[in-house]
Design a protein around this motif. Structure first.
Motif, PDB file in Angstrom:
ATOM      1  N   ALA A  20     -13.629  -2.517  -3.205  1.00 35.65           N
ATOM      2  CA  ALA A  20     -13.274  -3.592  -2.275  1.00 35.65           C
ATOM      3  C   ALA A  20     -14.536  -4.180  -1.656  1.00 35.65           C
ATOM      4  N   GLY A  55      -8.959   0.723  -0.406  1.00 34.01           N
ATOM      5  CA  GLY A  55      -9.541  -0.526  -0.883  1.00 34.01           C
ATOM      6  C   GLY A  55      -8.512  -1.607  -1.109  1.00 34.01           C
ATOM      7  N   HIS A  56      -7.398  -1.553  -0.357  1.00 34.04           N
ATOM      8  CA  HIS A  56      -6.378  -2.566  -0.612  1.00 34.04           C
ATOM      9  C   HIS A  56      -6.771  -3.947  -0.099  1.00 34.04           C
ATOM     10  N   ALA A  57      -7.848  -4.022   0.681  1.00 33.97           N
ATOM     11  CA  ALA A  57      -8.371  -5.335   1.064  1.00 33.97           C
ATOM     12  C   ALA A  57      -8.765  -6.119  -0.186  1.00 33.97           C
ATOM     13  N   SER A  89      -5.483   4.896  -1.252  1.00 32.84           N
ATOM     14  CA  SER A  89      -6.403   3.802  -1.556  1.00 32.84           C
ATOM     15  C   SER A  89      -6.932   3.217  -0.260  1.00 32.84           C
ATOM     16  N   TRP A 127     -13.860  -3.854   4.734  1.00 40.61           N
ATOM     17  CA  TRP A 127     -13.317  -2.492   4.816  1.00 40.61           C
ATOM     18  C   TRP A 127     -12.392  -2.355   6.010  1.00 40.61           C
ATOM     19  N   SER A 172      -8.942  -3.129   4.884  1.00 45.53           N
ATOM     20  CA  SER A 172      -8.359  -1.975   4.178  1.00 45.53           C
ATOM     21  C   SER A 172      -7.875  -0.934   5.171  1.00 45.53           C
ATOM     22  N   LEU A 187       0.843  -1.204   0.000  1.00 46.69           N
ATOM     23  CA  LEU A 187       0.000   0.000   0.000  1.00 46.69           C
ATOM     24  C   LEU A 187       0.875   1.250   0.000  1.00 46.69           C
TER      25      LEU A 187
END
Lengths: 305, 351
Positions: B160, B84-86, B82, B278, B281, B71
């Motif tokens: 995500a 939404g890296h999950a 971001s 979430w 993330s 990330l």
């Protein structure tokens, strides 16, 4: 699939959309006026729902519960605005995201501490129970119809306030040029606190209304918050009108997608496969809608370019 | 100028390099070394003391560190916030889960138009996880990079969440319950079920990823990316396309986090939609911020600190997230620059 079922689902979509608007309106106002992205907005939704459930449970009055949701959410809003949010207006979005993420952790675990992990239940009052027969023989629960009507009334009130009242003028002026209205003698920090509390109250109210249909539990706010983000992205950040149109679009797409897509795939494949494919696609439908809007209007339907 | 490494000159050149190394040994470099040594020493001690739980805990920290480094590449170097890296973390997890599930049940993943078999080999799983994550990042990035700022945050979060709901409603791979794998996947020459050996794999991968990021950050691409973050117009004026730079950075970032997801699923031998949530993330972002944005080793410190807090506060109270929230709030409001900023006395990593 009959006409009345379709009509009923459309009304459900409308009901969902109207509640999403109450969430999205606060978010978009706070972003438009203060330039702040607030992840903790979902926590205010939760605070409203818990306040309503607790007060309605203790007094037996649903209306008192609704009042409590407004008051508690607005109070929580003022509290975090004064203690935390106020320090974030001048910071970049990353720090706003982090600080409000921290607020979510505090609110969620704090609520779990006070109320325990089990969901609370908020009963719909007897005078809003039962069903009503609408024209064309559509039978619909009174409570859900009440949500639609109350939600639309609040939306109208909000539009009127922004467009016609002195405070609305100040809010719009604050969006355009904060230095100028501060120079004109408007107490800008008071205005910010008011806008934040207004958004919080709307979110709390939505939480209480929805809490009577679903269970009231920790973590109920964040899925709605993310949907409200989708609404804002579709409608355009800072635009109340965009939030309204986006909310109805998302509400209808979500509800009708869940209902129609499995039916549609049943025409193509065996029922059990159709239901699973339909359900998976339906869960993605609003995000696909968002992607489609982004392709053509990156700043949303009503966003300023 | 090129230095000819002939025999007479070599000791001198070596001395210069070492001296230069000491001169460059700023607090940050010392901190990096101390951090990596500690991460290595704890599980080694635990191995001798026969405390497998401690090894697993450190492995978790190392895997989270890889996710955070991923990330950080988008966030720290490209300025792409971001949330939404999950999506990539979860995708990596599901790549491991699905491939191992098919290998475990001896069923083919795909029969038509060509046969794809499951796999138990970590190397295959990593490769697939990295490639698919890069592809997903290309899709999400291409759409969300059309916007910027707060739109980008909301859109990455939304995508995500889309995958989260998709994983829940797709019954073939466990739906909401997730997917269990009986045996950890295999790596040539190692017994991956032994905690210390699996730790070694993750630790080496962390070092490789750190070297890659360090190399990329100093490369022409990394410099152009940093320049684009600071001033898009100027970068455009010299003929670079910021959109393309961001997109490539986002893909690299996503694939590193995807690799971490595959490792994390292998550590637990379990994958569930939670990896897409979430909260995941948010936590990956917390690693980056706790450590210090835009510093190569920052997320390593952040992830280690996070695991330390989780472990110590989690023993203190069931509601340890309240304390975590308070600490996080304190860091954002008062200690800008994270752990690295505090310890090395500089707020921002650059500019």
């Amino acid at each position: 699939m009959s006409f009345t079922l379709l009509a009923e689902q459309t009304l459900n979509g409308l009901q969902f959309g109207v509640m999403l608007f109450l969430m999205a309106a606060g978010l978009t106002l706070v972003f438009g006026v203060m330039g702040l992205i607030n992840l903790a907005h979902g926590s205010l939704y939760m605070v409203g729902a818990f306040a309503a459930a607790a007060v309605a449970g203790a007094t037996g009055s649903f209306l008192l519960g609704l009042v409590a949701s407004l008051v508690c959410a607005a109070f929580a809003g003022v509290l975090i605005e004064v203690l935390v949010i106020r320090r974030l207006y001048e910071r970049d979005h990353l720090e706003q995201v982090l600080a409000t993420f921290a607020l979510i952790l505090i609110f969620s675990e704090g609520t779990r501490w006070v109320f325990g992990s089990f969901p609370l239940f908020l009963d719909t009052p007897a005078w809003l129970g039962g069903t009503v027969t609408l024209p064309f023989g559509i039978v619909y629960p009174v409570y859900r119809l009440a949500i639609i009507l109350v939600g639309l009334a609040v939306a109208l009130g909000l539009f009127w306030m922004i467009a016609r009242t002195r405070i609305g003028i100040r809010i719009r002026a604050g969006e355009n040029d904060r230095e100028m209205i501060a120079a004109l003698g408007v107490n800008i920090s008071l205005l910010y606190t008011f806008v934040f509390a207004l958004g919080a109250a709307l979110a709390g109210f939505a939480g209480a209304m929805i809490g009577a249909i679903q269970s009231v539990q920790v973590g109920m706010g964040e899925p709605v918050l993310i949907l409200a983000f989708v609404v804002i992205v579709i409608g355009g950040i800072g635009s109340i009108k965009g939030a309204f149109v986006g909310a109805l679009l998302v509400g209808l797409t979500e509800t009708l997608g869940r209902f129609l897509l499995p039916e549609f795939f049943k025409l193509l494949m065996e029922p059990s496969a159709a239901i699973s494919v339909g359900a998976s696609l339906a869960s993605m439908s609003i995000y696909l809608l968002m992607a489609a809007v982004l392709l053509f209007r990156p700043r949303g339907l009503f966003g300023s370019a | 100028m090129k230095i000819q490494p002939d025999a007479a000159q070599f000791p001198l050149a070596f001395k210069t390099v070492v001296l230069a190394g000491f001169k460059a040994a700023k607090p940050e470099v010392l901190l990096n070394a101390a951090l990596m040594l500690a991460l290595l020493a704890v599980p080694l001690w635990a191995w001798f003391a026969d405390e497998p739980f401690l090894i697993t805990l450190t492995t978790r920290a190392v895997i989270f560190a890889i996710a955070g480094v991923g990330l950080n590449f988008a966030l720290g170097f490209g300025g792409l916030v971001s949330l939404g890296h999950a999506a990539f973390f979860g995708l990596g997890g599901y790549v491991m889960g699905v491939l191992a599930y098919h290998a475990q049940t001896y069923t083919a993943l795909l029969d038509w138009p060509f046969v794809i078999e499951g796999s138990r080999s970590m190397l295959v799983i990593w490769l697939v996880a990295i490639l698919l994550s890069a592809l997903l990042a290309l899709g999400i990035g291409a759409l969300s990079l059309r916007t910027s700022g707060v739109y980008f945050i909301m859109i990455t979060l939304a995508f995500a969440q889309m995958l989260y709901y998709f994983a829940i409603s797709w019954p073939a791979y466990g739906g909401e319950d997730g997917l269990s794998i009986y045996v950890r996947n295999s790596f040539p020459g190692l017994n991956t079920m032994a905690p210390i050996q699996f730790f070694a794999i993750c630790f080496v991968l962390l070092i490789l990823v750190l070297l890659l990021v360090k190399f990329l950050a100093r490369s022409a691409f990394g410099l152009a990316l940093g320049a684009a973050r600071q001033n898009e117009e100027r970068v455009q004026a010299v003929g670079q396309m910021p959109y393309r730079l961001y997109l490539i950075a986002f893909m690299i970032s996503g694939s590193i986090t995807g690799l971490a997801g595959a490792l994390f699923a292998d550590l637990n031998r379990f994958v569930s939609p939670t990896m897409f949530s979430w909260q995941t993330s948010g936590e990956i972002m917390v690693f980056v911020i706790l450590g210090g944005v835009g510093r190569v080793f920052g997320p390593v410190a952040g992830a280690a600190l996070f695991i330390l807090l989780e472990h110590s506060l989690g023993g203190l109270s069931d509601y340890w997230h309240v304390y975590l929230g308070a600490i996080l709030l304190g860091v954002v409001l008062f200690a800008r620059g994270g752990l690295y900023g505090m310890l090395t006395g500089r707020e921002a990593a650059h500019d």
